[in-house]
Scaffold this active site. Structure first.
Site, PDB file in Angstrom:
ATOM      1  CE  LYS A  23      -2.285  -0.946   4.007  1.00  0.00           C
ATOM      2  NZ  LYS A  23      -0.758  -2.281   4.378  1.00  0.00           N
ATOM      3  NE  ARG A  98      -4.869  -1.515   9.555  1.00  0.00           N
ATOM      4  CZ  ARG A  98      -3.719  -0.214   8.904  1.00  0.00           C
ATOM      5  NH1 ARG A  98      -3.676   0.455   8.648  1.00  0.00           N
ATOM      6  NH2 ARG A  98      -2.489  -1.247   8.998  1.00  0.00           N
ATOM      7  NE  ARG A 137       7.615  -1.840   6.428  1.00  0.00           N
ATOM      8  CZ  ARG A 137       5.871  -1.831   6.958  1.00  0.00           C
ATOM      9  NH1 ARG A 137       5.838  -1.170   5.677  1.00  0.00           N
ATOM     10  NH2 ARG A 137       5.792  -2.549   7.402  1.00  0.00           N
ATOM     11  NE  ARG A 171       5.850   0.397  10.418  1.00  0.00           N
ATOM     12  CZ  ARG A 171       4.844   0.049   9.683  1.00  0.00           C
ATOM     13  NH1 ARG A 171       4.424   1.032   8.514  1.00  0.00           N
ATOM     14  NH2 ARG A 171       4.096  -0.406  10.399  1.00  0.00           N
ATOM     15  NE  ARG A 182       1.960  -4.194  11.192  1.00  0.00           N
ATOM     16  CZ  ARG A 182       3.490  -3.966  10.626  1.00  0.00           C
ATOM     17  NH1 ARG A 182       3.862  -4.526  11.369  1.00  0.00           N
ATOM     18  NH2 ARG A 182       3.274  -3.821   8.878  1.00  0.00           N
TER      19      ARG A 182
HETATM   20  P1  AP5 Z   1       5.035  -1.485   1.636  1.00  0.00           P
HETATM   21  O1  AP5 Z   1       4.140  -0.581   0.237  1.00  0.00           O
HETATM   22  O2  AP5 Z   1       5.570  -0.618   3.125  1.00  0.00           O
HETATM   23  O3  AP5 Z   1       3.782  -2.156   2.132  1.00  0.00           O
HETATM   24  P2  AP5 Z   1       2.665  -1.992   3.488  1.00  0.00           P
HETATM   25  O4  AP5 Z   1       0.735  -2.282   2.600  1.00  0.00           O
HETATM   26  O5  AP5 Z   1       2.519  -0.463   3.324  1.00  0.00           O
HETATM   27  O6  AP5 Z   1       2.679  -2.367   4.527  1.00  0.00           O
HETATM   28  P3  AP5 Z   1       2.824  -1.617   5.845  1.00  0.00           P
HETATM   29  O7  AP5 Z   1       3.161  -2.767   7.158  1.00  0.00           O
HETATM   30  O8  AP5 Z   1       3.160  -0.227   6.039  1.00  0.00           O
HETATM   31  O9  AP5 Z   1       1.389  -2.234   5.684  1.00  0.00           O
HETATM   32  P4  AP5 Z   1       0.443  -1.655   7.954  1.00  0.00           P
HETATM   33  O10 AP5 Z   1      -1.069  -1.354   7.361  1.00  0.00           O
HETATM   34  O11 AP5 Z   1       0.456  -2.771   8.207  1.00  0.00           O
HETATM   35  O12 AP5 Z   1       1.161  -0.835   8.404  1.00  0.00           O
HETATM   36  P5  AP5 Z   1       0.400   0.966   8.544  1.00  0.00           P
HETATM   37  O13 AP5 Z   1       1.572   1.653   8.819  1.00  0.00           O
HETATM   38  O14 AP5 Z   1      -0.850   1.544   7.975  1.00  0.00           O
HETATM   39  O15 AP5 Z   1       5.962  -2.569   1.447  1.00  0.00           O
HETATM   40  C1  AP5 Z   1       6.498  -3.754   2.858  1.00  0.00           C
HETATM   41  C2  AP5 Z   1       7.518  -4.376   2.302  1.00  0.00           C
HETATM   42  O16 AP5 Z   1       7.325  -4.879   1.106  1.00  0.00           O
HETATM   43  C3  AP5 Z   1       8.748  -2.983   2.023  1.00  0.00           C
HETATM   44  O17 AP5 Z   1      10.044  -3.288   2.244  1.00  0.00           O
HETATM   45  C4  AP5 Z   1       9.018  -2.741   0.530  1.00  0.00           C
HETATM   46  O18 AP5 Z   1       9.739  -2.318  -0.950  1.00  0.00           O
HETATM   47  C5  AP5 Z   1       8.412  -4.251  -0.299  1.00  0.00           C
HETATM   48  N1  AP5 Z   1       6.955  -4.993  -1.381  1.00  0.00           N
HETATM   49  C6  AP5 Z   1       6.062  -4.219  -1.675  1.00  0.00           C
HETATM   50  N2  AP5 Z   1       4.855  -4.192  -3.010  1.00  0.00           N
HETATM   51  C7  AP5 Z   1       6.454  -5.437  -3.224  1.00  0.00           C
HETATM   52  C8  AP5 Z   1       6.601  -6.243  -4.085  1.00  0.00           C
HETATM   53  N3  AP5 Z   1       5.625  -6.110  -5.228  1.00  0.00           N
HETATM   54  N4  AP5 Z   1       7.087  -7.235  -4.250  1.00  0.00           N
HETATM   55  C9  AP5 Z   1       8.407  -7.011  -3.181  1.00  0.00           C
HETATM   56  N5  AP5 Z   1       8.317  -6.539  -2.117  1.00  0.00           N
HETATM   57  C10 AP5 Z   1       7.230  -5.802  -2.489  1.00  0.00           C
HETATM   58  O19 AP5 Z   1      -0.561   0.535  10.390  1.00  0.00           O
HETATM   59  C11 AP5 Z   1       0.520   0.323  11.353  1.00  0.00           C
HETATM   60  C12 AP5 Z   1      -0.342   0.810  12.135  1.00  0.00           C
HETATM   61  O20 AP5 Z   1      -0.834   1.595  12.987  1.00  0.00           O
HETATM   62  C13 AP5 Z   1      -1.229  -0.586  12.460  1.00  0.00           C
HETATM   63  O21 AP5 Z   1      -1.445  -1.938  12.763  1.00  0.00           O
HETATM   64  C14 AP5 Z   1      -3.056   0.255  13.187  1.00  0.00           C
HETATM   65  O22 AP5 Z   1      -1.991   0.168  14.828  1.00  0.00           O
HETATM   66  C15 AP5 Z   1      -1.916   1.969  13.452  1.00  0.00           C
HETATM   67  N6  AP5 Z   1      -3.195   2.029  12.421  1.00  0.00           N
HETATM   68  C16 AP5 Z   1      -2.614   2.783  10.845  1.00  0.00           C
HETATM   69  N7  AP5 Z   1      -3.772   2.499  10.653  1.00  0.00           N
HETATM   70  C17 AP5 Z   1      -5.033   2.515  11.171  1.00  0.00           C
HETATM   71  C18 AP5 Z   1      -6.931   2.418  11.085  1.00  0.00           C
HETATM   72  N8  AP5 Z   1      -7.190   3.593   9.977  1.00  0.00           N
HETATM   73  N9  AP5 Z   1      -7.341   2.430  12.254  1.00  0.00           N
HETATM   74  C19 AP5 Z   1      -6.380   2.445  12.766  1.00  0.00           C
HETATM   75  N10 AP5 Z   1      -5.402   2.122  13.081  1.00  0.00           N
HETATM   76  C20 AP5 Z   1      -4.224   2.214  12.080  1.00  0.00           C
END
Ligand code: AP5
Length: 228
Positions: A23, A98, A137, A171, A182
């Protein structure tokens, strides 16, 4: 060419998918190529934690456990950010909504502005492979560019390709144990949104198991239709 300054034409794109689906990687691409402003609730919450705000203090332990932060905190942060002028011509929501409560609140917020969700794109992946993506990552602490030790390494070890920074960060929640929590949170609380957006007839699914560039090509095809 659409007049994107008119609120009804400004695209509101949602990227759905479990942790590691890509994402953030693809939202940054859509921002760079199509000018859609990336709104990542994860980044906004991490900034609140780093700044030590009240919301950040409440969110910190929840995020480290891999659970979801409460809707009221997330909605307050997102609503403030969405009201900023740069968001007027189109946004890509990364990690929001979410929960069904967040999705309903977003619909209400948008309808007050004469807008609606343009498309919700589900990045379809295999959970088992996400652990490798997450634990490998790292991010440049200076400019925020994201990398992966195997799938997107820096050209020169330890030096950011974009800004030359050397302060690489991992992170706090990017460990194998928290990833499992997660993933559970995604399936229990976020996956029902696929049905929610399916019923609104705005859901698209794309295979996000291929290389980053091929996923980007598929998303670009969708984004082009929304912005021209
Ligand atoms: P990356 O693009 O960083 O993946 P992502 O889907 O963004 O994963 P996240 O871990 O950031 O998602 P998340 O939803 O757990 O975290 P968030 O910060 O939103 O890619 C990951 C890795 O893979 C990278 O190294 C990249 O280079 C590689 N990659 C990407 N695409 C690839 C491909 N096609 N092939 C190979 N490699 C690839 O949330 C964190 C925390 O915040 C949550 O757990 C929660 O506690 C809180 N939070 C955030 N939003 C909310 C909400 N709306 N409501 C409640 N709590 C929330």
């Amino acid at each position: 060419m659409k007049d994107l300054t008119h609120p009804q034409n400004a695209p509101v794109v949602i990227l759905l998918g479990p942790p590691g689906a890509g994402k953030g990687t693809q939202a940054r691409m859509l921002e760079e190529k199509f000018g859609l402003v990336q709104l990542s609730t994860g980044d906004l919450l991490r900034a609140a934690v780093a700044a030590g705000t009240e919301a950040g203090r409440k969110a910190k332990a929840v995020m480290e456990a891999g659970d979801l932060v409460s809707d009221d905190i997330v909605l307050a942060i997102l609503t403030d950010r969405l009201a900023e002028p740069d968001c007027a011509t189109g946004v890509v929501l990364d990690g929001f909504p979410r929960t069904t409560g967040q999705a309903e609140a977003l619909d209400k917020l948008l309808s007050e502005r004469g807008q609606a969700v343009t498309t919700a794109i589900s990045l379809e992946v295999d959970d088992v492979k996400m652990v490798v993506r997450i634990t490998g990552r790292f991010t440049c602490g200076s400019c925020g560019e994201g990398y992966h030790k195997d799938f997107k390494p820096t050209k020169v070890a330890g030096i950011c390709d974009m800004c030359g920074g050397t302060d690489m960060k991992q992170r706090a929640d990017d460990n194998a144990q928290t990833v499992m929590s997660r993933l559970d949170a995604y399936h229990a609380q976020t996956a029902p949104l696929l049905r929610y957006y399916g019923e609104q007839d705005v859901l698209q699914k794309i295979d996000a198991m291929g290389p980053i560039d091929s996923v980007a090509r598929e998303l670009s095809t969708i984004a082009r239709q929304l912005t021209v």
